[in-house]
Motif scaffolding. Structure first.
Motif, PDB file in Angstrom:
ATOM      1  N   ASP A 179     -28.291 -23.955  12.223  1.00 49.92           N
ATOM      2  CA  ASP A 179     -27.118 -23.237  11.726  1.00 49.92           C
ATOM      3  C   ASP A 179     -27.208 -21.744  12.020  1.00 49.92           C
ATOM      4  O   ASP A 179     -26.220 -21.110  12.391  1.00 49.92           O
ATOM      5  N   ASP A 180     -28.416 -21.175  11.876  1.00 50.12           N
ATOM      6  CA  ASP A 180     -28.613 -19.753  12.156  1.00 50.12           C
ATOM      7  C   ASP A 180     -28.372 -19.461  13.633  1.00 50.12           C
ATOM      8  O   ASP A 180     -27.718 -18.477  13.989  1.00 50.12           O
ATOM      9  N   MET A 181     -28.877 -20.323  14.496  1.00 52.72           N
ATOM     10  CA  MET A 181     -28.682 -20.141  15.938  1.00 52.72           C
ATOM     11  C   MET A 181     -27.204 -20.259  16.311  1.00 52.72           C
ATOM     12  O   MET A 181     -26.695 -19.493  17.123  1.00 52.72           O
ATOM     13  N   GLN A 182     -26.502 -21.220  15.709  1.00 54.06           N
ATOM     14  CA  GLN A 182     -25.074 -21.382  16.001  1.00 54.06           C
ATOM     15  C   GLN A 182     -24.285 -20.170  15.535  1.00 54.06           C
ATOM     16  O   GLN A 182     -23.361 -19.719  16.212  1.00 54.06           O
ATOM     17  N   GLN A 183     -24.651 -19.624  14.387  1.00 53.23           N
ATOM     18  CA  GLN A 183     -23.955 -18.456  13.873  1.00 53.23           C
ATOM     19  C   GLN A 183     -24.179 -17.250  14.790  1.00 53.23           C
ATOM     20  O   GLN A 183     -23.236 -16.522  15.101  1.00 53.23           O
ATOM     21  N   ARG A 184     -25.409 -17.053  15.233  1.00 55.36           N
ATOM     22  CA  ARG A 184     -25.705 -15.940  16.133  1.00 55.36           C
ATOM     23  C   ARG A 184     -24.972 -16.106  17.463  1.00 55.36           C
ATOM     24  O   ARG A 184     -24.451 -15.139  18.019  1.00 55.36           O
ATOM     25  N   LEU A 185     -24.934 -17.324  17.979  1.00 60.98           N
ATOM     26  CA  LEU A 185     -24.221 -17.591  19.227  1.00 60.98           C
ATOM     27  C   LEU A 185     -22.731 -17.322  19.056  1.00 60.98           C
ATOM     28  O   LEU A 185     -22.095 -16.683  19.906  1.00 60.98           O
ATOM     29  N   GLY A 186     -22.158 -17.778  17.943  1.00 63.54           N
ATOM     30  CA  GLY A 186     -20.735 -17.553  17.678  1.00 63.54           C
ATOM     31  C   GLY A 186     -20.403 -16.075  17.580  1.00 63.54           C
ATOM     32  O   GLY A 186     -19.406 -15.613  18.144  1.00 63.54           O
ATOM     33  N   LEU A 187     -21.237 -15.319  16.903  1.00 63.84           N
ATOM     34  CA  LEU A 187     -20.996 -13.871  16.793  1.00 63.84           C
ATOM     35  C   LEU A 187     -21.120 -13.183  18.149  1.00 63.84           C
ATOM     36  O   LEU A 187     -20.347 -12.283  18.470  1.00 63.84           O
ATOM     37  N   GLY A 188     -22.082 -13.623  18.941  1.00 63.23           N
ATOM     38  CA  GLY A 188     -22.248 -13.045  20.279  1.00 63.23           C
ATOM     39  C   GLY A 188     -21.040 -13.307  21.157  1.00 63.23           C
ATOM     40  O   GLY A 188     -20.557 -12.416  21.861  1.00 63.23           O
ATOM     41  N   LEU A 189     -20.525 -14.535  21.129  1.00 69.17           N
ATOM     42  CA  LEU A 189     -19.337 -14.870  21.923  1.00 69.17           C
ATOM     43  C   LEU A 189     -18.115 -14.094  21.438  1.00 69.17           C
ATOM     44  O   LEU A 189     -17.326 -13.588  22.244  1.00 69.17           O
ATOM     45  N   LYS A 190     -17.975 -13.985  20.130  1.00 65.77           N
ATOM     46  CA  LYS A 190     -16.845 -13.245  19.572  1.00 65.77           C
ATOM     47  C   LYS A 190     -16.888 -11.784  20.015  1.00 65.77           C
ATOM     48  O   LYS A 190     -15.883 -11.238  20.460  1.00 65.77           O
ATOM     49  N   ASN A 191     -18.062 -11.166  19.932  1.00 68.10           N
ATOM     50  CA  ASN A 191     -18.196  -9.771  20.348  1.00 68.10           C
ATOM     51  C   ASN A 191     -17.927  -9.603  21.833  1.00 68.10           C
ATOM     52  O   ASN A 191     -17.328  -8.613  22.263  1.00 68.10           O
TER      53      ASN A 191
END
Length: 54
Positions: A5-17
């Motif tokens: 879940d932590d990795m998915q959240q970091r990936l999602g934030l990176g893509l959003k940015n």
């Protein structure tokens, strides 16, 4: 070890940015002209004898 879940959240934030800058870019003039043409074409396609279902 990081949780899934932590990795998915970091990936999602990176893509959003990464894509936020793309959203701020203006559309090219030829793309705006094409969109205007499509808007005009949509107004010309009313069905005969019927009301426009909105």
């Amino acid at each position: 070890m990081k949780s899934k879940d932590d990795m998915q959240q970091r990936l999602g934030l990176g893509l959003k940015n990464m894509y936020l800058s793309v959203l701020d870019e203006p559309l090219p003039d030829d793309m705006l002209a094409l969109l205007d043409e499509l808007d005009v074409d949509d107004g010309d396609e009313s069905e005969p004898g019927g009301s426009d279902p909105a």
